[in-house]
Design a protein around this motif. Structure first.
Motif, mmCIF file in Angstrom:
data_model
loop_
_atom_site.group_PDB
_atom_site.id
_atom_site.type_symbol
_atom_site.label_atom_id
_atom_site.label_comp_id
_atom_site.label_asym_id
_atom_site.label_seq_id
_atom_site.Cartn_x
_atom_site.Cartn_y
_atom_site.Cartn_z
ATOM 1 N N ALA A 191 0.831 -1.206 0.000
ATOM 2 C CA ALA A 191 0.000 0.000 0.000
ATOM 3 C C ALA A 191 0.863 1.253 0.000
ATOM 4 O O ALA A 191 0.551 2.239 -0.687
ATOM 5 C CB ALA A 191 -0.922 -0.003 1.207
ATOM 6 N N ARG A 192 1.949 1.235 0.746
ATOM 7 C CA ARG A 192 2.821 2.418 0.820
ATOM 8 C C ARG A 192 3.590 2.651 -0.467
ATOM 9 O O ARG A 192 3.984 3.780 -0.769
ATOM 10 C CB ARG A 192 3.809 2.260 1.988
ATOM 11 C CG ARG A 192 3.174 2.307 3.368
ATOM 12 C CD ARG A 192 4.221 2.552 4.446
ATOM 13 N NE ARG A 192 5.222 1.499 4.534
ATOM 14 C CZ ARG A 192 5.132 0.407 5.287
ATOM 15 N NH1 ARG A 192 4.035 0.208 6.022
ATOM 16 N NH2 ARG A 192 6.104 -0.488 5.311
ATOM 17 N N THR A 193 3.807 1.600 -1.228
ATOM 18 C CA THR A 193 4.636 1.714 -2.433
ATOM 19 C C THR A 193 3.807 1.679 -3.721
ATOM 20 O O THR A 193 4.380 1.555 -4.815
ATOM 21 C CB THR A 193 5.684 0.584 -2.461
ATOM 22 O OG1 THR A 193 5.019 -0.682 -2.352
ATOM 23 C CG2 THR A 193 6.667 0.732 -1.306
ATOM 24 N N GLY A 194 2.487 1.758 -3.615
ATOM 25 C CA GLY A 194 1.641 1.804 -4.803
ATOM 26 C C GLY A 194 1.492 0.488 -5.521
ATOM 27 O O GLY A 194 1.134 0.457 -6.703
ATOM 28 N N TYR A 214 -8.557 -7.039 -1.210
ATOM 29 C CA TYR A 214 -7.209 -6.468 -1.325
ATOM 30 C C TYR A 214 -6.165 -7.577 -1.259
ATOM 31 O O TYR A 214 -6.303 -8.549 -0.505
ATOM 32 C CB TYR A 214 -6.963 -5.446 -0.215
ATOM 33 C CG TYR A 214 -7.742 -4.174 -0.414
ATOM 34 C CD1 TYR A 214 -7.448 -3.307 -1.463
ATOM 35 C CD2 TYR A 214 -8.799 -3.845 0.425
ATOM 36 C CE1 TYR A 214 -8.178 -2.149 -1.665
ATOM 37 C CE2 TYR A 214 -9.539 -2.689 0.241
ATOM 38 C CZ TYR A 214 -9.220 -1.843 -0.813
ATOM 39 O OH TYR A 214 -9.952 -0.701 -1.015
ATOM 40 N N ARG A 227 -7.225 1.690 -8.930
ATOM 41 C CA ARG A 227 -6.372 2.672 -8.254
ATOM 42 C C ARG A 227 -7.181 3.493 -7.250
ATOM 43 O O ARG A 227 -6.710 3.825 -6.169
ATOM 44 C CB ARG A 227 -5.714 3.621 -9.267
ATOM 45 C CG ARG A 227 -4.645 3.113 -10.159
ATOM 46 C CD ARG A 227 -3.805 1.920 -9.839
ATOM 47 N NE ARG A 227 -3.349 1.757 -8.465
ATOM 48 C CZ ARG A 227 -3.201 0.558 -7.897
ATOM 49 N NH1 ARG A 227 -3.508 -0.534 -8.535
ATOM 50 N NH2 ARG A 227 -2.767 0.457 -6.674
ATOM 51 N N CYS A 279 -7.638 1.285 -4.239
ATOM 52 C CA CYS A 279 -6.389 0.971 -3.535
ATOM 53 C C CYS A 279 -5.649 2.215 -3.037
ATOM 54 O O CYS A 279 -5.088 2.213 -1.937
ATOM 55 C CB CYS A 279 -5.455 0.182 -4.452
ATOM 56 S SG CYS A 279 -6.032 -1.475 -4.858
ATOM 57 N N ASP A 280 -5.630 3.284 -3.860
ATOM 58 C CA ASP A 280 -4.804 4.459 -3.573
ATOM 59 C C ASP A 280 -5.616 5.721 -3.321
ATOM 60 O O ASP A 280 -5.040 6.778 -3.065
ATOM 61 C CB ASP A 280 -3.848 4.739 -4.745
ATOM 62 C CG ASP A 280 -2.958 3.554 -5.067
ATOM 63 O OD1 ASP A 280 -2.660 2.769 -4.157
ATOM 64 O OD2 ASP A 280 -2.563 3.418 -6.248
ATOM 65 N N SER A 310 -3.631 14.830 -11.493
ATOM 66 C CA SER A 310 -4.218 13.703 -10.764
ATOM 67 C C SER A 310 -5.635 13.998 -10.313
ATOM 68 O O SER A 310 -6.067 15.155 -10.250
ATOM 69 C CB SER A 310 -3.360 13.351 -9.547
ATOM 70 O OG SER A 310 -3.346 14.434 -8.621
ATOM 71 N N THR A 359 -8.039 12.926 -6.969
ATOM 72 C CA THR A 359 -7.829 12.431 -5.618
ATOM 73 C C THR A 359 -9.122 12.445 -4.824
ATOM 74 O O THR A 359 -9.891 13.416 -4.879
ATOM 75 C CB THR A 359 -6.781 13.307 -4.877
ATOM 76 O OG1 THR A 359 -5.592 13.375 -5.652
ATOM 77 C CG2 THR A 359 -6.464 12.719 -3.507
#
Length: 449
Positions: A296-299, A308, A371, A374-375, A416, A418
Motif C-alpha cells: 500500500a505504501r509503495t503503490g 485487497y 487505483r 487501492c490508492d 491527478s 484524488t
C-alpha cells in the motif's frame, strides 16, 4: 459526518472486486473460449490459484458466499473427485513454464475437508501445475471444524497464511447470525497454526450486524487485538436477501441504520489505528511490517475477487463451482450449482459458463477503479501512457465530476484525481462514477457504507 452526506453517497453500488462486475458477465464466454485463453498464457507468467469448497456444516445467515450446508461427507467426496478432474484438465492447458506463486482455499469451509483430502488435493495441484517452492498458501478457517489431524494436514500442505472469520464475539449477535464461535476457540486456532510455523494470521470482523453496538464492537476488537493478527479485514455486513435467501432469517428491524453503521466503522477503524495498524484501502488494516502494508505504501496494492491483495500474478485461475478466473483476455466464471458443475467437468473437464472479454475501455476503467479503491486516486500520466486512445475522455469525466461536486469528496489537479479524507468512506460511490455498465441496471448491490 453529516446525515446529509451519508444519505447522499451511501447508495447501493458494487464492491468493485472486478470491472466489469459479475452481473455483467454473459454466456458468450464458455469452455471453448476459456480453453483458448488458458493456452495463450505465457511460459514466463506467474499464476495464482483459487480453489472453492462450497460446503459448510452450518449455514451462517450473514454469509453471501456460494455455499451449502451438509452434515454428510459423501457430497464432499463426490465434489472433490470432480475438482481433481478440473485441476488436471486446466493444468494440461497451461504452459508448463508458468509458475504458481499463490494458492488460496476458500469457501464455504475448506477446513471441513478430511486431512487426507487436504493433502491429496495439494498433491493433485502440484502434479498438474508448476507450483513454486515458496508459493504463498492461504486457507479460510472455521474453528468449529478443526482438530489436531487437520492442523497437521494444513502444515503438511505448506500453509503460510491462516484466515479466520470472527465477525463478532457478542453472544447475542452470534445467535442472530447463526455463527457461534467463542474467543477461546479462535485463540486456539491462532495458537495452533503459529505453533506449526504459520507466519501470518488474518482476522475478519463485521460491522452493521443485527443487535451490534459500539460497545460490542469495541469488546470484539479488544479480544482480536490480544491475538496480534498480522491483518484485520473490517467489512460492512452486506444485507442482500434477494440474492441470498437465508439472509431473510436476519430480522431487518435488528440491523443498525446507516448512521450507526458509519459510527461502528469509524470506531473500529480508530481502535485498530491506535493499536498501530496501518489503514489500507476501504476496509483492511495491517501491521506496518506486513507485505500488504508495504504494498500500500509503495503503490503496489492490488484488488481482485478475494479483496485487497499483494498478489501480482499475471493470471488468477479459479477452480471449483462458482469460482472466477481473471486472465489477460477477461473474466471466466464456473457453473455455480455443484451438481451441474460436476456433470460438466465429467464430460468436458471444465465448467466455464459465463464471463466477459475485456475491451480497451474496460481495461482503462478497470485500472482507474482499482487505483481509486487501492490508492484513493489516480495519476493522469500513467493513464495517458497506457491508454492513449481513451484517457483524455476519461480525464475529462474526472474533471467534470470533481468540479460539479460541492461536497469536497474529491479534487482534481493538473496531474491527478484524488479522493479527499472526507470522501474516503464513499470510495465505492466515487468509483461507480467511472462504471459504464452500472446504468444498465443489471444486478442489485449492498449499500456503500
Amino acid at each position: 459526518m453529516s446525515e446529509r452526506l451519508l444519505a447522499k453517497y451511501s447508495g447501493s453500488v458494487p464492491r468493485y472486486t472486478s470491472y466489469p462486475t459479475a452481473p455483467h458477465f454473459h454466456t458468450g464466454v464458455n469452455c471453448d473460449i476459456y480453453s483458448q485463453w488458458l493456452s495463450k498464457l505465457d511460459t514466463g507468467n506467474n499464476l495464482s490459484l483459487y480453489l472453492h469448497i462450497p460446503y459448510c456444516d452450518r449455514l451462517c445467515w450473514f454469509c453471501a458466499c456460494h455455499t451449502k450446508q451438509t452434515l454428510r461427507y459423501d457430497p464432499i467426496t463426490t465434489y472433490l473427485a470432480a475438482l481433481r478432474l478440473e485441476i488436471a484438465a486446466v493444468g494440461a492447458k497451461v504452459p508448463k513454464g508458468a509458475k504458481v506463486t499463490a494458492i488460496h482455499f476458500g469457501g464455504g469451509s475448506p477446513t471441513m475437508l478430511k486431512p487426507e483430502d487436504m493433502t491429496d488435493l495439494m498433491a493433485c495441484l502440484r502434479a498438474s501445475f508448476n507450483v513454486a517452492a515458496d508459493a504463498e498458501i492461504s486457507v479460510e478457517m472455521d474453528p468449529n471444524d478443526l482438530d489436531e489431524a487437520r492442523y497437521d494436514a494444513l502444515a503438511a500442505i505448506g500453509l503460510t497464511r491462516a484466515s479466520l472469520g470472527v465477525q463478532d464475539f457478542d453472544p447475542t449477535v452470534q445467535k442472530a447470525i447463526n455463527r457461534i464461535q467463542t474467543f477461546e476457540q479462535t485463540k486456539s486456532v491462532v495458537d495452533a497454526v503459529r505453533a506449526r510455523g504459520v507466519g501470518s494470521v488474518n482476522c475478519d470482523v463485521l460491522y452493521g450486524l443485527p443487535h451490534q453496538t459500539l460497545e460490542g464492537v469495541g469488546r470484539t476488537l479488544s479480544d482480536i487485538l490480544s491475538l496480534s493478527p498480522d491483518r484485520v479485514a473490517l467489512f460492512g455486513y452486506a444485507h442482500v436477501p434477494w440474492m441470498k435467501k437465508h439472509q431473510t432469517m436476519i430480522p431487518e428491524s435488528a440491523l443498525p441504520d446507516i448512521g450507526e453503521r458509519f459510527r461502528q466503522s469509524n470506531f473500529a477503524s480508530r481502535l485498530l489505528i491506535e493499536a498501530g495498524y496501518q489503514e489500507i484501502g476501504i476496509d483492511h488494516f495491517a501491521k506496518p511490517s506486513d507485505s500488504m502494508a508495504v504494498a500500500a505504501r509503495t503503490g503496489r496494492l492490488r484488488r481482485n475477487f478475494q479483496g485487497y491483495t499483494t498478489d501480482s500474478a499475471d493470471a488468477l485461475i479459479g477452480l471449483g463451482a462458482s469460482s472466477i478466473s481473471q486472465l489477460p483476455q477477461g473474466y471466466v466464471q464456473n457453473m455455480p450449482a455443484t451438481g451441474e458443475y460436476q456433470r460438466m467437468v465429467e464430460v468436458e473437464g471444465m465448467a466455464a459458463v459465463r464471463g466477459v472479454e475485456l475491451s480497451e475501455d474496460d481495461r482503462m476503467r478497470a485500472y482507474v477503479i482499482e487505483r481509486l479503491m487501492c490508492d484513493f486516486g489516480f495519476d493522469f500520466m500513467p493513464l495517458l501512457a497506457n491508454f492513449p486512445a481513451g484517457a483524455h475522455a476519461l480525464i475529462s469525466e474526472a474533471r467534470a465530476f470533481a468540479r460539479s461536486n460541492p461536497d469536497d469528496i474529491c479534487r482534481v489537479g493538473n496531474a491527478s484525481f484524488t479522493i479527499t479524507p472526507e470522501g474516503r468512506p464513499f470510495t465505492r460511490t466515487i468509483a461507480a462514477v467511472f462504471d459504464r455498465y452500472l446504468e444498465s441496471g443489471r444486478g442489485r448491490h449492498s449499500i456503500a457504507v
